[in-house]
Design an enzyme around this catalytic site. Sequence first.
Site, PDB file in Angstrom:
ATOM      1  N   PHE A   1      16.684  77.917 -19.239  1.00  0.00           N
ATOM      2  CA  PHE A   1      15.843  76.823 -19.738  1.00  0.00           C
ATOM      3  C   PHE A   1      14.496  76.815 -19.029  1.00  0.00           C
ATOM      4  O   PHE A   1      14.421  76.882 -17.803  1.00  0.00           O
ATOM      5  CB  PHE A   1      16.567  75.491 -19.516  1.00  0.00           C
ATOM      6  N   GLU A   2      13.424  76.753 -19.801  1.00  0.00           N
ATOM      7  CA  GLU A   2      12.067  76.623 -19.274  1.00  0.00           C
ATOM      8  C   GLU A   2      11.491  75.308 -19.788  1.00  0.00           C
ATOM      9  O   GLU A   2      11.106  75.191 -20.955  1.00  0.00           O
ATOM     10  CB  GLU A   2      11.207  77.807 -19.733  1.00  0.00           C
ATOM     11  N   PRO A   3      11.455  74.271 -18.940  1.00  0.00           N
ATOM     12  CA  PRO A   3      11.119  72.928 -19.417  1.00  0.00           C
ATOM     13  C   PRO A   3       9.690  72.776 -19.927  1.00  0.00           C
ATOM     14  O   PRO A   3       9.390  71.808 -20.613  1.00  0.00           O
ATOM     15  CB  PRO A   3      11.363  72.038 -18.190  1.00  0.00           C
TER      16      PRO A   3
END
Length: 487
Positions: A248-250
């Site tokens: 996950f890359e916010p």
Amino acid sequence: MKHLLLAALFLYSCSVICQTDNITSQLYDTYENYKEGSIGKRRIKRADIQPLIDNFTANDKFKVQTVGKSIGGKKLSLISIGSGETNVFLWSQMHGDEPTATQAIFDILNFFDSADFKKEKEAIFANLTIHFLPMLNPDGAELFQRRNLLGIDINRDALRLQSPESKTLKRVRDSLNADFGFNLHDQSTYYNAERTEKPATISYLAPAYNYEKDINETRGNAMKIIVFMNDILQKYAPGQVGRYNDDFEPRAFGDNIQKWGTSTILIESGGYPNDIEKQEIRKLNYTSILSAIYTIAKKSYETIAIEKYEEIPENDRKLFDLKITGASYNLMGNTYVLDLGINQIEVDYPDHNSFWYSSRILDQGDLSTYYGYETLDATGYTIKQAKVYPRTLNSFEEVKALNFNDILKQGFGYVRLSMFPAKRINSPFPVHLIGAKYNVPELNLSPGINPTFFLEKNGVTEYAVINGFLVNLKKTDINVPNSMIFR
């Protein structure tokens, strides 16, 4: 009765999928009928696509809106077609140097504008409304660079929304409340499908929407579409599909758009042998995206098993343009055996419309876990320094008159010139050009240097490597697009 119902559902599912397979073959085979010929090179600009957008603006089949402007004041256009309740949103070139899908979008629009595939298009337009936002980063495209004029990566601006391009993308996604989103990119040509020598011609990702990488219906549908597209591409680029790591890359748009409720499919166009301008990959984008749109319209993706998503090999980055294995190299009186990994690196001309090559050794040593688009087994060959041609020449015309096959066979990789045209930044010949006072340094192989040397076996020079390009001296053809100038 239950068994009969399951059998009927299975037969229906097979029927829909077989129909889609047939359409896919027809799409691939008829592609040249719809290919937009005015944008056949990668370094396209906003001015190149504006006439195409104008044509669709004047066409009643399409709705075209200006939905924003870039930092540099260039228009951002949304092109829509269809009347269905399901909204499909495709955006391309949020990185300015990633144009392959932008080209494919205009091929798809040409297809939609044609009178062909009437039955299939009726099904698409009745069930879907399809929206295209090509070239989200036109300022970056102008300079053929990844980032926008603010110097930021738009794909890491989904939270702060600092740039106008980011704000436009978020606003359009929200206004459509898009059901499906296609986030279209290019990736490095040096990615390969994990543990294979095959390039990752196309790579996919159904981005995670949280750190736990949970799979809800939204993300699950994206995974199913990717499985469907992978099955299509295996027919045309077998083994050449990769899957991105889904950490996950916010800050990323793909992850957030998935989080906001749009089933998001990331598509990355990588490398394909002998396809410098990525036109075959453009065709694969066209075929697979149109097929995916059709399966969304028919909802045939719903029966696909999510588990097959994990079977797609992960992306790796272990490809070189040229890999030389097992060459003997003499250093300080000792002989060593080296593998060399060489990349032919593009350098833009000042107008950013074309490029030349300034190649580099990327790695050396034991490269047995790496691969090459071109590989030479140099076992038994010794690396020899390129020599300077004994005569100083006075003009490009004199250099052009040389017999380069003979020059290279004698081990000459440099030609000295008494003067150079002021604006010339590289050599158009398969030898480097050096100034009157330039001293060629002793060959000391190391990562970062320009790869220029010869390979000798039993006292005979059989191969030349000039600016990272391999020349077989037993043949007459010399494929070195350019060499260097050292003043």
